[in-house]
Design a protein around this motif. Sequence first.
Motif, short mmCIF file in Angstrom:
data_model
loop_
_atom_site.label_atom_id
_atom_site.label_comp_id
_atom_site.label_asym_id
_atom_site.label_seq_id
_atom_site.Cartn_x
_atom_site.Cartn_y
_atom_site.Cartn_z
N SER A 190 26.12 -31.58 36.72
CA SER A 190 24.80 -31.10 37.13
C SER A 190 23.71 -31.96 36.54
O SER A 190 23.86 -32.55 35.47
CB SER A 190 24.60 -29.64 36.71
N LYS A 191 22.60 -32.02 37.27
CA LYS A 191 21.38 -32.65 36.79
C LYS A 191 20.44 -31.56 36.31
O LYS A 191 20.69 -30.37 36.52
CB LYS A 191 20.72 -33.45 37.91
N ILE A 192 19.35 -31.94 35.68
CA ILE A 192 18.34 -30.97 35.30
C ILE A 192 17.67 -30.46 36.57
O ILE A 192 17.12 -31.22 37.35
CB ILE A 192 17.28 -31.58 34.36
N GLY A 193 17.74 -29.16 36.80
CA GLY A 193 17.13 -28.57 37.99
C GLY A 193 15.78 -27.96 37.66
O GLY A 193 14.99 -28.53 36.91
N GLU A 194 15.53 -26.79 38.21
CA GLU A 194 14.26 -26.11 37.96
C GLU A 194 14.14 -25.73 36.48
O GLU A 194 15.09 -25.22 35.88
CB GLU A 194 14.17 -24.85 38.82
N ILE A 195 13.00 -26.00 35.91
CA ILE A 195 12.75 -25.66 34.50
C ILE A 195 11.70 -24.57 34.44
O ILE A 195 10.67 -24.63 35.11
CB ILE A 195 12.25 -26.89 33.70
N PHE A 196 11.98 -23.52 33.65
CA PHE A 196 10.99 -22.45 33.46
C PHE A 196 10.88 -22.15 31.97
O PHE A 196 11.76 -22.47 31.19
CB PHE A 196 11.34 -21.19 34.25
N SER A 197 9.75 -21.57 31.58
CA SER A 197 9.47 -21.32 30.17
C SER A 197 9.27 -19.83 29.91
O SER A 197 8.71 -19.13 30.75
CB SER A 197 8.21 -22.09 29.71
N ILE A 198 9.74 -19.39 28.78
CA ILE A 198 9.48 -18.03 28.30
C ILE A 198 9.05 -18.14 26.85
O ILE A 198 9.78 -18.67 26.01
CB ILE A 198 10.75 -17.14 28.39
N LYS A 199 7.86 -17.67 26.56
CA LYS A 199 7.35 -17.75 25.19
C LYS A 199 8.01 -16.69 24.32
O LYS A 199 8.23 -15.55 24.75
CB LYS A 199 5.84 -17.56 25.17
N ARG A 200 8.33 -17.06 23.10
CA ARG A 200 8.91 -16.12 22.17
C ARG A 200 7.82 -15.22 21.60
O ARG A 200 6.71 -15.68 21.32
CB ARG A 200 9.62 -16.84 21.02
N SER A 201 8.15 -13.96 21.43
CA SER A 201 7.15 -13.02 20.89
C SER A 201 7.08 -13.11 19.37
O SER A 201 7.97 -13.62 18.73
CB SER A 201 7.52 -11.59 21.30
#
Length: 201
Positions: A190-201
Amino acid sequence: MEFDPENLEQSAIYKLLTGAVIPRPIGWISSVSEDGINNLAPFSFFNAIGDDPPHVMFSTVRGNNTNKDTLNNVLSTKQFVVNMVTEELVEQMNMTSQSIPSDESEFELAGLTPIASVKVKPMRVKESPITFECELVHHYSLENHKFGGATMIVGKIIMMHIDESVLLDNYKINMNTYKPVARLAGSNYSKIGEIFSIKRS
């Protein structure tokens, strides 16, 4: 469904494990024999395990109770290099997974350029944009195996080489130019696909 590994064939265990634990980074490990023969082989049971100080691990299977050249070399010299795999290098990486005589080098087989490391004897892959020189600190062989098991190698990173083409400000890696490749199951990658972010609380 529930599966007890004690009641499964080895091929079934392998398929379930490598299909579920994905994607896996690829540790393209270069080592050198006591006779000076350069060796290069990919391992997908690989990851970073800490940064204080920086350590990595990889595991090599022992089919038919036989060590691969990489394992013999690392146990003998106590050194190895991790060369990270990119989209441009994936075909050559795949070539180095072949079994060839111990007195031949996968660098030559795959048309890769060996270059000297700074602190260890094993050569680095010049074409790889990120390489880590490592010293062996620990190894552990799986117990109660039926077909040879596997040996885990833990190495301390003592030198990092990061090409400027993949380096951003503040020591961050540019994913757009790095383009790493990861291992999936079977013959899939696999290649790097969609990247999403979630901030830590």
